[in-house]
Design an enzyme around this catalytic site. Structure first.
Site, short mmCIF file in Angstrom:
data_model
loop_
_atom_site.label_atom_id
_atom_site.label_comp_id
_atom_site.label_asym_id
_atom_site.label_seq_id
_atom_site.Cartn_x
_atom_site.Cartn_y
_atom_site.Cartn_z
N TYR A 93 0.83 -1.23 0.00
CA TYR A 93 0.00 0.00 0.00
C TYR A 93 0.86 1.27 0.00
O TYR A 93 0.82 2.06 -0.95
CB TYR A 93 -0.92 -0.07 1.22
CG TYR A 93 -1.69 1.18 1.54
CD1 TYR A 93 -2.34 1.92 0.54
CD2 TYR A 93 -1.82 1.61 2.87
CE1 TYR A 93 -3.06 3.06 0.87
CE2 TYR A 93 -2.54 2.73 3.20
CZ TYR A 93 -3.15 3.45 2.20
OH TYR A 93 -3.87 4.57 2.53
N PHE A 140 9.81 -0.61 3.53
CA PHE A 140 8.38 -0.70 3.89
C PHE A 140 7.96 -2.11 4.27
O PHE A 140 6.94 -2.28 4.94
CB PHE A 140 7.51 -0.26 2.70
CG PHE A 140 7.75 1.16 2.28
CD1 PHE A 140 7.03 2.19 2.86
CD2 PHE A 140 8.71 1.48 1.34
CE1 PHE A 140 7.25 3.50 2.50
CE2 PHE A 140 8.95 2.79 0.97
CZ PHE A 140 8.21 3.80 1.55
N TYR A 188 3.46 -5.54 17.45
CA TYR A 188 3.76 -4.78 16.24
C TYR A 188 4.63 -3.57 16.59
O TYR A 188 5.70 -3.35 16.01
CB TYR A 188 2.45 -4.34 15.57
CG TYR A 188 2.64 -3.33 14.48
CD1 TYR A 188 3.40 -3.63 13.35
CD2 TYR A 188 2.06 -2.05 14.55
CE1 TYR A 188 3.60 -2.69 12.34
CE2 TYR A 188 2.25 -1.12 13.56
CZ TYR A 188 3.02 -1.44 12.46
OH TYR A 188 3.21 -0.51 11.47
#
Ligand code: UDP
Length: 331
Positions: free
Chosen positions: A10, A71, A139
């Site tokens: 994305y 990313f 995370y």
């Protein structure tokens, strides 16, 4: 050539588009585990997992790489709570692998996709970069580990890095050439838009008992085009000899889950069903950036990040993704 790991995903794909539009050569390295080859419409794509040291060495041997934008990572807070090892391995250990290969090939410019999840439950709002790093989910922890690694490498051998702590990346390419496409989808805006087109029965609000004005979580939504612009500025900053640094990347304004749902109803003109559910594990009640540092030091401005523009561009992309022949694209 700029190497973009996760450039089929994305945010990476939007950065890849911007860099190519500005005349930079890019090499996308992606294992395509959560993204599609068709998202790499610019530059070159090499399929490789960051775990694969030999594969990476081959890439650094073959191409003249001046900088790396990283990313490639798993990004779901809820999944990280269920499978913390998966996050530590992919997000941290594989990044170390990449950094080792960069060091081996003397590539010392690195732009890192970090996250507001590094802060945990904020002690003050808006959040400054100096806020303590106390992540409340794996995370966020995996990203703190990488930031510490970067700091160490910057001291040890002069790695030059910029770490960008994203708040809520959202919205899509206004030309609808690329866009957000997770499987399964976990992010609020695309899930709401799924409810709007009837792809799901409703949208569930994860908790209405948070200490916020309407009881739902508040987030700082920042348009993916503005995020992409920040990467270009960070790259130019490092090219100009800028010192390693960490920046928040958020609009500086917070919207509650209920406000986002209302905006989606207004933009789409569709009234869909809204349910109230339990809190989701790992969610802090409020995350809003103090983005003055990146504005001052890199001259960044979030010009596309009004909530209306975010939802508008997300809605157009959502229609294209789900109804390729919708009149929006045939007018
Ligand atoms: N959220 C929600 N329902 C959903 C998905 C998300 O209420 O179906 C909430 C979530 O709890 C959080 C906000 O929306 O407060 C943004 O969540 P998202 O997963 O989009 O991004 P995050 O803040 O986790 O990075």
């Amino acid at each position: 050539m700029i190497l973009i790991t996760g450039g089929a995903g994305y945010i990476g794909s939007h950065v890849n588009k911007l860099l190519n539009n500005k005349g930079y050569n890019t090499l996308v390295v992606d294992n395509l585990c959560e993204s599609k080859e068709s998202s790499v419409k610019w530059g070159k794509l090499v399929k490789c997992d960051l775990e694969d040291r030999e594969g990476l060495e081959d890439i650094f041997n073959t191409y003249d790489i001046s900088a790396v934008m990283h990313f490639a990572a798993f990004t779901s807070v809820s999944e990280s709570v269920k499978c913390p090892e998966k996050y530590m391995h992919n997000n941290y250990e594989n990044t170390v692998n990449l950094l080792n290969v960069m060091q081996e090939y003397d590539v010392n410019k690195f732009i890192f996709s970090s996250t507001a999840a590094v802060y945990g439950t904020p002690e003050s709002i808006p959040i400054k970069e100096s806020h303590p790093l106390k992540p409340i989910n794996p995370y966020g922890e995996s990203k703190v580990h990488v930031e510490k690694e970067l700091e160490k490498r910057s001291e040890d051998y002069g790695l030059h890095y910029v770490s960008l702590r994203y708040f809520n990346a959202s919205g899509d390419d206004p030309d609808c050439e690329i866009g957000e496409q997770h499987n399964p989808e976990t992010h609020l805006i695309p899930l709401i838009l799924d409810a709007a087109i009837g792809k799901r029965d409703n949208i569930t609000i994860f908790g209405t008992d948070y200490p916020t004005p309407d009881g739902t979580c508040i987030r700082d939504y920042v348009h993916v085009e503005d995020l992409a612009q920040a990467h270009l500025l960070a790259y130019e900053y490092l090219e100009d000899g800028g010192c390693s640094d960490v920046f928040n990347l958020g609009h500086g304004t917070g919207f509650s889950v209920k406000q986002v749902i209302e905006e989606c109803m207004s933009v789409t003109g569709i009234k869909f069903e809204v349910e109230v559910g339990e809190r989701r594990a790992g969610d802090p009640s409020i995350l809003v950036a103090d983005s003055s540092k990146i504005r001052e030091k890199l001259g960044w401005r979030p010009v596309n990040s009004s909530l209306t523009n975010i939802v508008n561009t997300a809605w157009r992309w959502h229609l294209k993704l789900n109804f390729k022949n919708h009149h929006y694209f045939n007018d």
